[in-house]
Design an enzyme around this catalytic site. Structure first.
Site, PDB file in Angstrom:
ATOM      1  N   ALA A 164      28.460  38.771  97.758  1.00  0.00           N
ATOM      2  CA  ALA A 164      29.794  39.100  98.392  1.00  0.00           C
ATOM      3  C   ALA A 164      29.897  40.074  99.178  1.00  0.00           C
ATOM      4  CB  ALA A 164      31.055  39.164  97.266  1.00  0.00           C
ATOM      5  N   ASP A 165      30.490  40.130 100.436  1.00  0.00           N
ATOM      6  CA  ASP A 165      30.639  41.152 101.322  1.00  0.00           C
ATOM      7  C   ASP A 165      31.810  41.870 101.317  1.00  0.00           C
ATOM      8  OD1 ASP A 165      32.165  39.306 102.890  1.00  0.00           O
ATOM      9  OD2 ASP A 165      30.640  39.117 104.189  1.00  0.00           O
ATOM     10  N   SER A 166      32.118  42.781 102.021  1.00  0.00           N
ATOM     11  CA  SER A 166      33.407  43.602 101.714  1.00  0.00           C
ATOM     12  C   SER A 166      34.426  42.439 102.195  1.00  0.00           C
ATOM     13  CB  SER A 166      33.387  44.955 102.584  1.00  0.00           C
ATOM     14  OG  SER A 166      33.208  44.657 103.959  1.00  0.00           O
TER      15      SER A 166
END
Length: 75
Positions: A32-34
């Site tokens: 997951a990215d931000s």
């Protein structure tokens, strides 16, 4: 509420809720990215009618962190 939270997490990351583990790390295990994390917490707030403190979000690394946070809010 926890079951619903797990369903939201599973949906966000295209996983089966049965396969979620407290130790799954959003960044390391789920890649997951931000932006994805922001979207997840917006969904949790909307669906569960919670208010998640933005400062607390930075401390959420695992699914267990989210579960613990929600349990604390329920108390």
């Amino acid at each position: 509420m926890l079951k619903q939270a797990l369903e939201i997490i599973a949906q966000q990351f295209n996983l089966d809720p049965e396969n979620l583990d407290r130790d799954l790390d959003f960044r390391d295990d789920l890649n997951a990215d931000s932006i994805e994390l922001f979207e997840l917490f917006m969904s949790l707030e909307d669906e569960l009618e919670l208010e998640v403190d933005a400062d607390d979000v930075e401390n959420f690394r695992t699914i267990g962190d989210v579960i613990d946070y929600i349990e604390d809010l329920e108390d």
